[in-house]
Design an enzyme around this catalytic site. Structure first.
Site, mmCIF file in Angstrom:
data_model
loop_
_atom_site.group_PDB
_atom_site.id
_atom_site.type_symbol
_atom_site.label_atom_id
_atom_site.label_comp_id
_atom_site.label_asym_id
_atom_site.label_seq_id
_atom_site.Cartn_x
_atom_site.Cartn_y
_atom_site.Cartn_z
ATOM 1 N N ALA A 119 19.697 25.797 17.862
ATOM 2 C CA ALA A 119 20.254 24.967 17.004
ATOM 3 C C ALA A 119 20.463 23.466 17.508
ATOM 4 O O ALA A 119 20.885 23.304 18.393
ATOM 5 C CB ALA A 119 21.448 25.552 16.353
ATOM 6 N N GLY A 120 19.860 22.647 16.425
ATOM 7 C CA GLY A 120 19.983 21.311 17.092
ATOM 8 C C GLY A 120 19.706 20.118 15.609
ATOM 9 O O GLY A 120 18.883 20.548 14.780
ATOM 10 N N ASN A 143 25.001 0.489 15.308
ATOM 11 C CA ASN A 143 24.883 0.895 13.561
ATOM 12 C C ASN A 143 25.102 2.138 13.502
ATOM 13 O O ASN A 143 24.982 2.646 12.390
ATOM 14 C CB ASN A 143 23.524 0.656 13.599
ATOM 15 N N ASP A 171 26.745 28.958 9.838
ATOM 16 C CA ASP A 171 27.030 27.593 10.353
ATOM 17 C C ASP A 171 27.420 27.809 11.775
ATOM 18 O O ASP A 171 28.653 28.341 12.102
ATOM 19 C CB ASP A 171 28.059 26.935 9.609
ATOM 20 N N TYR A 200 22.230 11.960 20.534
ATOM 21 C CA TYR A 200 21.443 13.093 21.006
ATOM 22 C C TYR A 200 21.058 13.354 22.426
ATOM 23 O O TYR A 200 21.312 14.357 22.809
ATOM 24 C CB TYR A 200 20.000 12.991 19.985
#
Length: 464
Positions: A308-309, A318, A283, A372
């Site tokens: 990694a993404g 929301n 991780d 993002y």
């Protein structure tokens, strides 16, 4: 996922219908393969302005696509390089039109136009204005030239500084890169030049076989020479872009360690077996990820690829806090933490390369992706700030790639109409492939440039 629209446009009814309706007609792109490692055709070297760039002819010859000597006859140029480094006044911009106007229609499909510009002078606002004008020219030409052709601007102080970049842009490896402004610099040219010289040593000059007056062709050795002896770590490598990056780096000679979350271990092991590398289930957000990476490596690290993404899309109104924090932690915070440790511990050796994955969402924004886009814009800031310091203190270059619409599991899950819009909203009229990003990462891993964020998006209509 197959692009059925592109398949349809290659049929007779498809060609007829799309022409009548004024719809995009994407051209199949010439990507690198062992059978077609070069662009097919001659290169034209043109000059605009008063003073040509010294040593450019020799640098282009070493790319494997030497400038053509003599008339072309009926042959179409595969590439045009316009040396506009000597354009220092608005009046001299007319030379750009005069030199390219007669030849632009004749460039072969999937051809290349590379304009060489000079760094903007801080002391001459006339020169800065004229050179900045080249950026608008290149971006506009890229949007109108069509037929799979690409257009780039390379700002360079010298021919050696641009050589490794020209090698990439004048090859099929840059098929999905267009409309980019790339800054070359003398301080990173020495190693790039050494790499080019090593590659050129084994080159063989052969007759092009195209009749009298044809230019020689430089037959370059297999690309496995380029990254031989380097250890590369690719995060997020179990699938998609990460897996493609691992494959291309291994093709180019690197020893590859692939990293992904433990839940993806089965896929990760398959990638490692495919590239002859090592799997590291980990991780990347763990606080001790840097230490564990260093302990698992077979030696010093030459290439670090932060790929990694994750996405957790919602409109901000929301979006729960955990959706924000998880995306920012994986996409940005882990990049900062692991890079800091691996640099300070000396794990990334001198001469090393760091390549991070940004996104056009981080450059242009995207509805429903405030988390993002923030994380990917942060990657751009990370590169811009760290690059000069990393080069000065550690001898390491730092760059980023910013993918656009790349065919993947994630884009295959996008609703049909949005997916088709994403594919078409670029100058090449089609989605890219994971290998397009991987080829760009491999080029950056050679140390050609520093502090750059290169969009791999077919010149997306979104953003700059």
């Amino acid at each position: 996922m197959a692009d059925r629209y592109v398949t349809f446009t290659r049929t007779a009814p498809g060609r007829f219908l799309t022409r009548r309706l004024g719809l995009p007609q994407p051209v199949p792109l010439h990507r690198w393969s062992p059978r077609r490692p070069r662009l097919g055709g001659p290169l034209l070297l043109l000059t605009a302005g008063d003073i040509p760039l010294a040593g450019l002819h020799e640098a282009l010859t070493r790319t494997g696509l030497p400038p053509h000597a003599g008339p072309l006859g009926s042959r179409r140029p595969a590439a045009v390089v316009l040396d506009a480094t000597g354009v220092s006044t608005v009046a001299a911009l007319a030379d750009v039109h005069t030199t390219l106007h007669p030849v632009v229609r004749s460039i072969a499909p999937s051809g290349r136009v590379v304009v060489l510009g000079a760094p903007l002078s801080p002391d001459d606002h006339h020169q800065a204005a004229a050179q900045q004008a080249l950026e608008g020219f290149v971006r506009s030409l890229g949007k109108e030239i069509g037929r799979g052709r690409t257009v780039q601007l390379v700002r360079t102080p010298s021919a050696p500084a641009a050589e490794a970049t020209l090698r990439f842009l004048l090859s099929p490896k840059s098929a999905y890169v267009s409309g980019q402004v790339i800054e070359a610099a003398d301080e990173v040219a020495a190693e790039a030049e050494a790499w080019a010289d090593a590659d050129f040593e084994a080159a063989v000059v052969a007759d092009a076989g195209a009749g009298p007056g044809s230019e020689p062709v430089i037959e370059l050795p297999h690309p496995a020479r380029l990254l031989a002896g380097r250890t590369a770590l690719v995060t997020g490598a179990a699938r998609g872009i990460g897996a493609a990056v691992a494959e291309v780096l291994a093709r180019d000679g690197a020893r590859v360690v692939v990293l992904d979350v433990p839940s993806a271990e089965e896929e990760l092991v398959r990638v490692a077996e495919r590239v002859g590398g090592t799997a590291l289930p980990l991780d990347i957000t763990a606080n001790d990820a840097g230490e564990r990476i260093a302990a698992a490596l077979p030696g010093d690290l030459g290439i670090l690829v932060h790929n990694a993404g994750i996405t957790r899309d919602r409109r901000l109104a929301n979006m729960a806090a955990d959706r924000w924090s998880s995306v920012v932690d994986v996409n940005l915070a882990s990049v900062l933490r692991t890079t800091d440790f691996l640099l300070k511990s000396g794990t990334v050796r001198r001469g090393g390369r760091i390549v991070a994955t940004a996104s056009i969402s981080g450059l242009a924004g995207n509805a429903g992706q405030t988390n993002y886009a923030a994380s990917k814009a942060g990657v751009v800031g990370f590169v811009r700030c760290l690059a000069p310091r990393a080069l000065a203190e550690y001898g390491v270059t730092v760059n980023a790639v910013a993918p656009g619409f790349i065919e993947s599991r994630m884009t295959a899950a996008v609703p049909l109409l949005l997916r088709e819009a994403g594919r078409r909203m670029n100058s090449l009229g089609q989605g890219g492939l994971p290998v397009d990003v991987a080829e760009t990462v491999a080029w950056l891993a050679t140390g050609a440039v520093n502090g750059q964020t290169i969009r791999v998006c077919g010149q997306s209509l979104l953003g700059a």
